[in-house]
Design a protein around this motif. Structure first.
Motif, PDB file in Angstrom:
ATOM      1  N   ASP A 190     -53.696  24.411  21.583  1.00  0.00           N
ATOM      2  CA  ASP A 190     -53.896  23.185  20.809  1.00  0.00           C
ATOM      3  C   ASP A 190     -52.821  22.162  21.174  1.00  0.00           C
ATOM      4  OD1 ASP A 190     -54.165  21.193  18.902  1.00  0.00           O
ATOM      5  OD2 ASP A 190     -54.638  22.585  17.285  1.00  0.00           O
TER       6      ASP A 190
ATOM      7  N   HIS B 179     -60.537  19.301  24.047  1.00  0.00           N
ATOM      8  CA  HIS B 179     -61.508  20.193  23.408  1.00  0.00           C
ATOM      9  C   HIS B 179     -62.934  19.938  23.912  1.00  0.00           C
ATOM     10  CE1 HIS B 179     -59.487  17.235  20.854  1.00  0.00           C
ATOM     11  NE2 HIS B 179     -60.645  16.852  20.371  1.00  0.00           N
TER      12      HIS B 179
ATOM     13  N   ASN C 217     -57.104  25.878  20.313  1.00  0.00           N
ATOM     14  CA  ASN C 217     -57.549  24.583  19.813  1.00  0.00           C
ATOM     15  C   ASN C 217     -58.775  24.747  18.906  1.00  0.00           C
ATOM     16  OD1 ASN C 217     -58.488  21.933  19.476  1.00  0.00           O
ATOM     17  ND2 ASN C 217     -57.848  21.324  21.527  1.00  0.00           N
ATOM     18  N   LYS C 218     -58.573  24.509  17.614  1.00  0.00           N
ATOM     19  CA  LYS C 218     -59.685  24.628  16.659  1.00  0.00           C
ATOM     20  C   LYS C 218     -60.836  23.700  17.027  1.00  0.00           C
ATOM     21  CE  LYS C 218     -60.157  22.004  13.161  1.00  0.00           C
ATOM     22  NZ  LYS C 218     -60.106  21.210  11.913  1.00  0.00           N
TER      23      LYS C 218
END
Length: 329
Positions: free
Chosen positions: A232, A191, A22-23
């Protein structure tokens, strides 16, 4: 000839696909390494431009950064020193504002240009500064943002909106503040949870992870740690839609089932029902693809909202998928 894609359709897909890390967890966690008195090893980091830019910002401040594997990064920020953030780098990434909280907590000051990055409507930064002010910071806004604090002190803070990055900045600052901080109306997306869990791995005390109220006992020393970022969940939603519209049998592995409750509920309304098997999500071929009406035959609606509601970033994929389903949404 300009670059282009040539797509030859009509072929069902099959096999197993691994979602990227997950960016939106990687970027705040990289910023949080500023708080650690020791190296931090991070796994499942997506090797993308935004990550490289954040690493370049940390390196410019004096950190040692190194890719130790295809998706593994080691960051040692013990040599970081307080200096204005590089304007050119900040202009290319909106997440540069995530350095405000940890820099302020560690050095008592930070100077940063307004963040750049993608332009998707208006994106407020007020929540960040309002929370940092309640922890004891003074904020001066001109061509650059100037934040100063002789000492950050815990406070009971009600965020004016459940901003993801605002919550993240407040969390990182609160970890370095003296005493207890309670963050209310906080964001709880996967996140944000990843950031909180990584801070705990570094030595922080945080309660309420996954809820909209976080309690942080600040002022504890943070040190070296290792942490693996979660998959993600937005990309996983895209893969579900891809499998459904191509009538394909696809397995997505690994997933975190708790991150997918609202996404799976939304696809279920379209007659698309993947199966969870441990850390695997299995999308079988020949999904029903029939939109389920509301009671009384009314047209249903699918709405996004703050977590744990349906994720806004999955909505575009879901709309495209709905065009291949019978019924009305």
């Amino acid at each position: 000839m300009p670059p282009r894609y040539i797509v030859r359709g009509g072929r069902p897909l099959h096999g197993t696909i691994r979602p990227a890390g997950n960016k939106n967890a990687a970027l705040p966690i990289l910023a949080a390494t500023i708080l650690a008195d020791g190296p931090v090893d991070l796994d499942n980091i997506p090797h993308i431009r935004d990550v490289d830019t954040m690493l370049a910002l940390l390196a410019d401040l004096g950190a040692e950064v190194a890719w130790t594997g295809a998706n593994t990064v080691r960051v040692d920020t013990r040599a970081v020193h307080p200096k204005p953030l590089d304007a050119a780098l900040c202009a290319s990434i909106r997440a540069s504002i995530l350095l405000a909280g940890p820099m302020l907590a560690r050095f008592g000051k930070v100077t940063l240009p307004p963040p750049g990055g993608d332009v998707i409507g208006r994106r407020r930064v007020d929540t960040h500064f309002l929370a940092l002010e309640q922890l004891g910071a003074s904020v001066s806004i001109g061509e650059r943002f100037e934040l100063r604090a002789k000492e950050l002190v815990g406070a009971d803070i009600f965020l004016d909106e459940p901003s993801v990055t605002g919550t993240e900045n407040a969390l990182m600052a609160a970890v370095g503040a003296r005493g207890r901080t309670v963050l209310r109306n906080a964001a709880a997306e996967p996140h944000v949870q990843d950031l909180a869990r990584c801070l705990v791995a570094m030595g922080a005390h945080i309660e309420g992870i996954g809820s909209n109220i976080y309690t942080i006992e600040g002022g504890r020393p943070l040190g070296a740690a290792s942490y693996a970022i979660g998959p993600d969940h937005i990309e996983i939603g895209s893969f579900i839609g891809l499998a459904a519209v191509t009538n394909s049998a696809v397995t997505i592995d690994p997933v975190r089932p708790d991150d997918l409750r609202s996404t799976l509920l939304g696809f279920d309304r379209l007659g698309i029902r993947p199966r969870i098997d441990g850390t695997r999500l299995i999308v079988d071929a020949d999904q029903e693809r029939r939109i389920r009406p509301d009671l009384g035959g009314h047209v249903p609606k699918l709405e996004d909202g703050p977590w744990p509601a349906f994720p806004a970033d999955v909505m575009s994929t879901t709309i495209v998928t709905a065009t291949q389903c019978s019924g009305m949404l």
